[in-house]
Each structure stands twice: as C-alpha cells, then as structure tokens.
Design a protein around this motif. Structure first.
Motif, mmCIF file in Angstrom:
data_model
loop_
_atom_site.group_PDB
_atom_site.id
_atom_site.type_symbol
_atom_site.label_atom_id
_atom_site.label_comp_id
_atom_site.label_asym_id
_atom_site.label_seq_id
_atom_site.Cartn_x
_atom_site.Cartn_y
_atom_site.Cartn_z
ATOM 1 N N SER A 77 40.144 30.236 41.333
ATOM 2 C CA SER A 77 41.558 30.614 41.253
ATOM 3 C C SER A 77 41.884 31.210 39.892
ATOM 4 O O SER A 77 42.633 32.190 39.800
ATOM 5 C CB SER A 77 42.466 29.427 41.558
ATOM 6 O OG SER A 77 42.276 28.407 40.608
ATOM 7 N N LEU A 78 41.315 30.646 38.823
ATOM 8 C CA LEU A 78 41.531 31.229 37.499
ATOM 9 C C LEU A 78 40.894 32.611 37.387
ATOM 10 O O LEU A 78 41.473 33.527 36.792
ATOM 11 C CB LEU A 78 40.969 30.303 36.419
ATOM 12 C CG LEU A 78 41.742 29.012 36.185
ATOM 13 C CD1 LEU A 78 40.999 28.107 35.214
ATOM 14 C CD2 LEU A 78 43.144 29.299 35.681
ATOM 15 N N LEU A 79 39.718 32.779 37.975
ATOM 16 C CA LEU A 79 39.050 34.080 37.972
ATOM 17 C C LEU A 79 39.871 35.113 38.747
ATOM 18 O O LEU A 79 40.025 36.260 38.309
ATOM 19 C CB LEU A 79 37.647 33.954 38.580
ATOM 20 C CG LEU A 79 36.794 35.214 38.591
ATOM 21 C CD1 LEU A 79 36.481 35.643 37.165
ATOM 22 C CD2 LEU A 79 35.517 34.959 39.356
ATOM 23 N N THR A 80 40.435 34.718 39.872
ATOM 24 C CA THR A 80 41.283 35.622 40.654
ATOM 25 C C THR A 80 42.517 36.020 39.867
ATOM 26 O O THR A 80 42.885 37.194 39.821
ATOM 27 C CB THR A 80 41.706 34.945 41.976
ATOM 28 O OG1 THR A 80 40.534 34.582 42.692
ATOM 29 C CG2 THR A 80 42.568 35.855 42.817
ATOM 30 N N TRP A 81 43.160 35.046 39.217
ATOM 31 C CA TRP A 81 44.330 35.359 38.401
ATOM 32 C C TRP A 81 43.971 36.321 37.274
ATOM 33 O O TRP A 81 44.680 37.289 37.020
ATOM 34 C CB TRP A 81 44.932 34.082 37.820
ATOM 35 C CG TRP A 81 46.081 34.374 36.910
ATOM 36 C CD1 TRP A 81 47.366 34.606 37.262
ATOM 37 C CD2 TRP A 81 46.024 34.518 35.484
ATOM 38 N NE1 TRP A 81 48.113 34.875 36.149
ATOM 39 C CE2 TRP A 81 47.314 34.837 35.041
ATOM 40 C CE3 TRP A 81 45.003 34.414 34.552
ATOM 41 C CZ2 TRP A 81 47.621 35.033 33.712
ATOM 42 C CZ3 TRP A 81 45.308 34.610 33.217
ATOM 43 C CH2 TRP A 81 46.605 34.923 32.811
ATOM 44 N N LEU A 82 42.859 36.054 36.582
ATOM 45 C CA LEU A 82 42.438 36.910 35.472
ATOM 46 C C LEU A 82 42.156 38.329 35.952
ATOM 47 O O LEU A 82 42.547 39.306 35.305
ATOM 48 C CB LEU A 82 41.200 36.318 34.790
ATOM 49 C CG LEU A 82 40.656 37.096 33.595
ATOM 50 C CD1 LEU A 82 41.681 37.112 32.463
ATOM 51 C CD2 LEU A 82 39.349 36.487 33.121
ATOM 52 N N THR A 83 41.507 38.459 37.110
ATOM 53 C CA THR A 83 41.213 39.787 37.671
ATOM 54 C C THR A 83 42.499 40.542 37.948
ATOM 55 O O THR A 83 42.638 41.712 37.561
ATOM 56 C CB THR A 83 40.379 39.645 38.951
ATOM 57 O OG1 THR A 83 39.180 38.939 38.642
ATOM 58 C CG2 THR A 83 40.043 41.004 39.534
ATOM 59 N N TRP A 84 43.451 39.914 38.621
ATOM 60 C CA TRP A 84 44.716 40.589 38.919
ATOM 61 C C TRP A 84 45.488 40.909 37.648
ATOM 62 O O TRP A 84 46.142 41.944 37.554
ATOM 63 C CB TRP A 84 45.571 39.742 39.861
ATOM 64 C CG TRP A 84 45.155 39.909 41.277
ATOM 65 C CD1 TRP A 84 44.496 39.010 42.046
ATOM 66 C CD2 TRP A 84 45.342 41.065 42.094
ATOM 67 N NE1 TRP A 84 44.256 39.527 43.285
ATOM 68 C CE2 TRP A 84 44.775 40.796 43.352
ATOM 69 C CE3 TRP A 84 45.927 42.313 41.896
ATOM 70 C CZ2 TRP A 84 44.777 41.713 44.387
ATOM 71 C CZ3 TRP A 84 45.934 43.220 42.933
ATOM 72 C CH2 TRP A 84 45.365 42.928 44.154
ATOM 73 N N PHE A 85 45.405 40.027 36.663
ATOM 74 C CA PHE A 85 46.085 40.282 35.391
ATOM 75 C C PHE A 85 45.505 41.511 34.713
ATOM 76 O O PHE A 85 46.241 42.391 34.249
ATOM 77 C CB PHE A 85 45.956 39.051 34.485
ATOM 78 C CG PHE A 85 46.584 39.231 33.133
ATOM 79 C CD1 PHE A 85 47.963 39.176 32.987
ATOM 80 C CD2 PHE A 85 45.801 39.458 32.013
ATOM 81 C CE1 PHE A 85 48.552 39.336 31.748
ATOM 82 C CE2 PHE A 85 46.374 39.624 30.773
ATOM 83 C CZ PHE A 85 47.758 39.566 30.635
ATOM 84 N N LEU A 86 44.165 41.589 34.665
ATOM 85 C CA LEU A 86 43.522 42.738 34.020
ATOM 86 C C LEU A 86 43.757 44.028 34.801
ATOM 87 O O LEU A 86 43.972 45.084 34.205
ATOM 88 C CB LEU A 86 42.025 42.478 33.847
ATOM 89 C CG LEU A 86 41.679 41.361 32.852
ATOM 90 C CD1 LEU A 86 40.184 41.111 32.831
ATOM 91 C CD2 LEU A 86 42.186 41.699 31.458
ATOM 92 N N ARG A 89 47.189 45.278 34.016
ATOM 93 C CA ARG A 89 47.335 45.859 32.673
ATOM 94 C C ARG A 89 46.657 47.222 32.575
ATOM 95 O O ARG A 89 47.104 48.084 31.836
ATOM 96 C CB ARG A 89 46.763 44.913 31.627
ATOM 97 C CG ARG A 89 47.606 43.668 31.464
ATOM 98 C CD ARG A 89 47.086 42.778 30.372
ATOM 99 N NE ARG A 89 47.037 43.436 29.078
ATOM 100 C CZ ARG A 89 47.977 43.360 28.153
ATOM 101 N NH1 ARG A 89 49.053 42.656 28.400
ATOM 102 N NH2 ARG A 89 47.847 43.962 26.995
#
Length: 142
Positions: A77-86, A89
């Motif tokens: 879930s953290l990896l998914t959030w980080l991917t969508w965040f990047l 941006r």
C-alpha cells in the motif's frame, strides 16, 4: 453444587460433598478434606485458565500467516501510494486532467479509446477523414 444435577441430590453419612449445599433438614457435619488450591473449584479455575491460554492449531496457522501477510500489505500500500504520488508530480496535471475529462466525454458520446498509446498518438494527428457513415477511413500523421 457441582453434581451436574438439575435438582438437589440427597447426601448421607460418608458421601463426598464437592461444593456448597442447602441444608433442608437436620444437622449437617462436613469435614473439609480438600481446601485452597486442592479444592474442586480451584481445579476448575485452573482448567479454564489453561484452556484460554492454549491456541487451536488453526489459530497458530493464522498467526504465522499474518506475520508475513500484514507487513506485505502495508508495504504494497505504501508502494502504491508512492507510485501515484510520483506519477502525479511528474505528469503535467493539466494534461492529465484534460486526458481524463476527454476520455469521459468521449465515452459519453460513444467514442471508445483503446488505451494510453492511442491517446499519445492522437496528439500527432493533423487531419481525420470519416466517410458518410461515420467510419474512420484515414488519418494524416504528417
């Protein structure tokens, strides 16, 4: 009291008394042979405590699975959030918003877009030719 009987059980001289009782008639003389931790009540308490502490085999198995499953789900879930965040941006937000709106409007008008590759190729199109039935007959990518 612990006779498992639904009605009172009569006791006579020499019978063992396990727990409390009601004296309905006469004098009652009782000698305590087991007291404290040796009493029937103390033994029942120990059995209940040990049963509560013991885990069923299925519960042990579920605990072993959850040791791996829970951290894995949190990591993903953290990896998914980080991917969508990047992605958010790096992608021009106006362009991304425009593509989402255009895709939704096109779908409401009966235009289906096969994928992202088709949208990326569409920016190079200068001219689209349709025949009288509305079928796409040619695309000029010059």
């Amino acid at each position: 009291m612990i006779t498992r009987e639904s009605r009172p059980v009569a006791k006579r001289k020499g019978h063992t008394v396990i727990g409390g009782t009601v004296n309905e008639n006469g004098v009652l003389h009782v000698r305590a042979t087991f007291v404290g931790s040796e009493s029937a009540l103390a033994q029942i308490v120990r059995l209940v405590e040990s049963a509560q502490m013991a885990k069923a085999p299925m519960q042990k198995f579920a605990d072993e699975i959850s040791k791996v499953f829970v951290p894995l789900v949190i990591f993903l879930s953290l990896l998914t959030w980080l991917t969508w965040f990047l992605v958010g941006r790096t992608c021009n937000s106006n362009c991304c918003d425009g593509l989402m709106v255009a895709t939704g409007v096109g779908a409401s008008q009966g235009i289906l877009i096969k994928g992202g590759q088709a949208l990326e190729s569409a920016q190079k199109v200068d001219c689209i030719i349709f025949d009288k039935t509305g079928t796409l007959t040619g695309v000029d990518l010059s």
